[in-house]
Design a protein around this motif. Structure first.
Motif, PDB file in Angstrom:
ATOM      1  N   ASN A  57      15.143  -2.770  -3.988  1.00 40.78           N
ATOM      2  CA  ASN A  57      14.438  -3.690  -3.093  1.00 40.78           C
ATOM      3  C   ASN A  57      14.982  -3.671  -1.673  1.00 40.78           C
ATOM      4  O   ASN A  57      14.542  -4.451  -0.822  1.00 40.78           O
ATOM      5  N   ARG A  58      15.916  -2.751  -1.399  1.00 39.90           N
ATOM      6  CA  ARG A  58      16.310  -2.508  -0.008  1.00 39.90           C
ATOM      7  C   ARG A  58      15.187  -1.798   0.760  1.00 39.90           C
ATOM      8  O   ARG A  58      15.195  -1.778   1.992  1.00 39.90           O
ATOM      9  N   PHE A  59      14.249  -1.213   0.003  1.00 38.00           N
ATOM     10  CA  PHE A  59      13.120  -0.529   0.622  1.00 38.00           C
ATOM     11  C   PHE A  59      11.942  -1.495   0.670  1.00 38.00           C
ATOM     12  O   PHE A  59      11.532  -2.025  -0.380  1.00 38.00           O
ATOM     13  N   SER A  60      11.391  -1.701   1.846  1.00 34.96           N
ATOM     14  CA  SER A  60      10.244  -2.598   1.934  1.00 34.96           C
ATOM     15  C   SER A  60       9.165  -1.968   2.807  1.00 34.96           C
ATOM     16  O   SER A  60       9.387  -1.693   3.988  1.00 34.96           O
ATOM     17  N   PRO A  61       8.006  -1.727   2.208  1.00 38.17           N
ATOM     18  CA  PRO A  61       6.887  -1.200   2.982  1.00 38.17           C
ATOM     19  C   PRO A  61       6.138  -2.344   3.660  1.00 38.17           C
ATOM     20  O   PRO A  61       6.147  -3.477   3.188  1.00 38.17           O
ATOM     21  N   LYS A  62       5.486  -1.981   4.772  1.00 37.27           N
ATOM     22  CA  LYS A  62       4.655  -2.985   5.466  1.00 37.27           C
ATOM     23  C   LYS A  62       3.441  -2.273   6.019  1.00 37.27           C
ATOM     24  O   LYS A  62       3.565  -1.247   6.678  1.00 37.27           O
ATOM     25  N   SER A  63       2.284  -2.858   5.778  1.00 42.02           N
ATOM     26  CA  SER A  63       1.040  -2.270   6.258  1.00 42.02           C
ATOM     27  C   SER A  63       0.332  -3.276   7.151  1.00 42.02           C
ATOM     28  O   SER A  63      -0.406  -4.132   6.668  1.00 42.02           O
ATOM     29  N   PRO A  64       0.523  -3.169   8.474  1.00 36.30           N
ATOM     30  CA  PRO A  64      -0.106  -4.121   9.384  1.00 36.30           C
ATOM     31  C   PRO A  64      -1.628  -3.970   9.446  1.00 36.30           C
ATOM     32  O   PRO A  64      -2.345  -4.930   9.711  1.00 36.30           O
ATOM     33  N   ASP A  65      -2.110  -2.753   9.226  1.00 30.61           N
ATOM     34  CA  ASP A  65      -3.541  -2.477   9.126  1.00 30.61           C
ATOM     35  C   ASP A  65      -3.701  -1.204   8.326  1.00 30.61           C
ATOM     36  O   ASP A  65      -2.705  -0.543   8.018  1.00 30.61           O
ATOM     37  N   LYS A  66      -4.920  -0.848   7.985  1.00 25.00           N
ATOM     38  CA  LYS A  66      -5.060   0.251   7.032  1.00 25.00           C
ATOM     39  C   LYS A  66      -4.739   1.623   7.621  1.00 25.00           C
ATOM     40  O   LYS A  66      -4.671   2.600   6.901  1.00 25.00           O
ATOM     41  N   ALA A  67      -4.515   1.691   8.920  1.00 23.18           N
ATOM     42  CA  ALA A  67      -4.134   2.958   9.547  1.00 23.18           C
ATOM     43  C   ALA A  67      -2.625   3.136   9.645  1.00 23.18           C
ATOM     44  O   ALA A  67      -2.159   4.208  10.036  1.00 23.18           O
ATOM     45  N   HIS A  68      -1.869   2.121   9.312  1.00 27.18           N
ATOM     46  CA  HIS A  68      -0.418   2.166   9.470  1.00 27.18           C
ATOM     47  C   HIS A  68       0.284   1.717   8.194  1.00 27.18           C
ATOM     48  O   HIS A  68      -0.121   0.746   7.556  1.00 27.18           O
ATOM     49  N   LEU A  69       1.353   2.451   7.866  1.00 28.15           N
ATOM     50  CA  LEU A  69       2.205   2.045   6.746  1.00 28.15           C
ATOM     51  C   LEU A  69       3.634   2.387   7.127  1.00 28.15           C
ATOM     52  O   LEU A  69       3.983   3.552   7.269  1.00 28.15           O
ATOM     53  N   MET A 128       6.862   6.387  -4.004  1.00 27.99           N
ATOM     54  CA  MET A 128       7.576   5.119  -3.897  1.00 27.99           C
ATOM     55  C   MET A 128       6.581   3.961  -3.869  1.00 27.99           C
ATOM     56  O   MET A 128       6.684   3.013  -4.630  1.00 27.99           O
ATOM     57  N   PHE A 129       5.650   4.023  -2.948  1.00 29.79           N
ATOM     58  CA  PHE A 129       4.694   2.923  -2.738  1.00 29.79           C
ATOM     59  C   PHE A 129       3.323   3.488  -2.390  1.00 29.79           C
ATOM     60  O   PHE A 129       3.203   4.594  -1.870  1.00 29.79           O
ATOM     61  N   SER A 130       2.301   2.651  -2.655  1.00 32.90           N
ATOM     62  CA  SER A 130       0.971   2.965  -2.167  1.00 32.90           C
ATOM     63  C   SER A 130       0.260   1.678  -1.782  1.00 32.90           C
ATOM     64  O   SER A 130       0.396   0.657  -2.458  1.00 32.90           O
ATOM     65  N   TYR A 131      -0.485   1.754  -0.694  1.00 34.78           N
ATOM     66  CA  TYR A 131      -1.294   0.628  -0.225  1.00 34.78           C
ATOM     67  C   TYR A 131      -2.745   1.063  -0.164  1.00 34.78           C
ATOM     68  O   TYR A 131      -3.056   2.176   0.264  1.00 34.78           O
ATOM     69  N   ASN A 132      -3.618   0.165  -0.576  1.00 38.35           N
ATOM     70  CA  ASN A 132      -5.044   0.375  -0.429  1.00 38.35           C
ATOM     71  C   ASN A 132      -5.605  -0.779   0.377  1.00 38.35           C
ATOM     72  O   ASN A 132      -5.525  -1.938  -0.054  1.00 38.35           O
ATOM     73  N   ASN A 133      -6.140  -0.470   1.564  1.00 36.84           N
ATOM     74  CA  ASN A 133      -6.660  -1.527   2.439  1.00 36.84           C
ATOM     75  C   ASN A 133      -5.652  -2.659   2.634  1.00 36.84           C
ATOM     76  O   ASN A 133      -5.983  -3.831   2.494  1.00 36.84           O
ATOM     77  N   LYS A 134      -4.454  -2.291   2.939  1.00 35.36           N
ATOM     78  CA  LYS A 134      -3.336  -3.200   3.233  1.00 35.36           C
ATOM     79  C   LYS A 134      -2.794  -3.933   2.010  1.00 35.36           C
ATOM     80  O   LYS A 134      -1.911  -4.770   2.138  1.00 35.36           O
ATOM     81  N   GLU A 135      -3.306  -3.599   0.828  1.00 35.38           N
ATOM     82  CA  GLU A 135      -2.818  -4.268  -0.378  1.00 35.38           C
ATOM     83  C   GLU A 135      -1.943  -3.307  -1.184  1.00 35.38           C
ATOM     84  O   GLU A 135      -2.337  -2.163  -1.437  1.00 35.38           O
ATOM     85  N   LEU A 136      -0.789  -3.771  -1.618  1.00 39.20           N
ATOM     86  CA  LEU A 136       0.127  -2.929  -2.382  1.00 39.20           C
ATOM     87  C   LEU A 136      -0.451  -2.659  -3.771  1.00 39.20           C
ATOM     88  O   LEU A 136      -0.751  -3.594  -4.521  1.00 39.20           O
ATOM     89  N   ILE A 137      -0.628  -1.363  -4.120  1.00 32.44           N
ATOM     90  CA  ILE A 137      -1.183  -1.037  -5.426  1.00 32.44           C
ATOM     91  C   ILE A 137      -0.216  -0.240  -6.296  1.00 32.44           C
ATOM     92  O   ILE A 137      -0.383  -0.171  -7.501  1.00 32.44           O
ATOM     93  N   ILE A 138       0.761   0.416  -5.694  1.00 29.40           N
ATOM     94  CA  ILE A 138       1.786   1.113  -6.464  1.00 29.40           C
ATOM     95  C   ILE A 138       3.135   0.699  -5.909  1.00 29.40           C
ATOM     96  O   ILE A 138       3.365   0.737  -4.710  1.00 29.40           O
ATOM     97  N   ASN A 139       3.997   0.281  -6.807  1.00 29.01           N
ATOM     98  CA  ASN A 139       5.352  -0.109  -6.419  1.00 29.01           C
ATOM     99  C   ASN A 139       6.271   0.427  -7.497  1.00 29.01           C
ATOM    100  O   ASN A 139       6.484  -0.212  -8.514  1.00 29.01           O
ATOM    101  N   GLU A 140       6.742   1.661  -7.298  1.00 31.29           N
ATOM    102  CA  GLU A 140       7.573   2.309  -8.304  1.00 31.29           C
ATOM    103  C   GLU A 140       8.962   1.678  -8.327  1.00 31.29           C
ATOM    104  O   GLU A 140       9.280   0.807  -7.526  1.00 31.29           O
ATOM    105  N   THR A 141       9.748   2.135  -9.269  1.00 28.46           N
ATOM    106  CA  THR A 141      11.101   1.589  -9.412  1.00 28.46           C
ATOM    107  C   THR A 141      11.950   2.054  -8.239  1.00 28.46           C
ATOM    108  O   THR A 141      12.533   3.137  -8.252  1.00 28.46           O
TER     109      THR A 141
END
Lengths: 114, 112
Positions: A62-74, A46-59
């Motif tokens: 938009n009811r699904f929203s990822p959040k990465s407060p720091d690189k240890a949490h998603l 669904m999603f991927s974050y690298n160092n808190k930055e969104l790098i993969i956002n599949e189809t």
């Protein structure tokens, strides 16, 4: 000393509700992922974050929203839940987003929407 | 685009039988290839991987060889145990892409 942990393990809720799933990794990895596994075991990113930055956002709706407060949490927040959202959601992490890198998966969160 | 096709299950074998689970792929460039295993009620974990042609990945008695000429990465084990019962996923990660693509999974059941 769990490497990738998710909470909750089970989530049962009514259609239309909003819910969140949390993920934490203690491996010091830079990249984290969310996957959805359906009842036939098919696994889709669904999603991927690298160092808190969104790098993969599949189809994904938009009811699904990822959040990465720091690189240890998603975390994954889902609005207006629908029956079709019922699935097992897996969080994963890898050291970097490299072609040879191993992904480490959490135990999964089984979401049931009634 | 990149894709992975693996043998449909379920596969049921007796203990100590020889196992093969077929996996073929389509990819541009030089992908890395993986086998992940999912035990009941758990997340996936890496079983083995190979990052270039003719590499053999091995772990826990399982082996798979990266065959570029046949675009295959078949999983084999000489003598399966009941504890090998799980779902096995073949996967690839492309040379320039950052997402891993999983096959549909093969459920393996081993009878004592």
């Amino acid at each position: 000393d769990t490497a990738v942990s998710q909470t909750p393990k089970y989530l049962v809720t009514q259609m239309g509700n909003d819910k969140s799933i949390k993920c934490e990794q203690n491996l010091g990895h830079d990249t984290m992922y969310w996957y959805k596994q359906d009842s036939k075991k098919f696994l889709k990113i669904m999603f991927s974050y690298n160092n808190k930055e969104l790098i993969i956002n599949e189809t994904v709706p938009n009811r699904f929203s990822p959040k990465s407060p720091d690189k240890a949490h998603l975390n994954l927040h889902i609005n207006s839940l629908e029956l079709g959202d019922s699935a097992v959601y897996f969080c994963a992490s890898s050291l970097i987003a490299d072609r040879a890198d191993t992904q480490y998966f959490g135990p999964g969160t089984r979401l049931t929407v009634l | 685009g990149n894709s992975v096709t693996q043998m449909e299950g379920p596969v049921t074998l007796s203990e100590e039988a020889f196992l093969t689970i077929n996996c073929t792929y389509t990819a541009t460039g030089y992908p890395s290839l993986f086998w992940y295993v999912q035990y009941p009620g758990e997340g996936l974990q890496l079983l083995l991987k190979a990052t270039k042609a003719d590499d053999k990945g091995s772990n826990k008695g399982f082996e798979a060889t990266y065959r570029k000429e046949t675009t295959s990465f078949h999983l084999e084990k000489g003598s399966v145990q009941v504890s090998d019962s799980a779902v096995y996923f073949c996967a690839l990660k492309g040379s320039s892409a950052s997402k891993i693509i999983f096959g549909s999974g093969t459920r393996l059941s081993i009878r004592p």
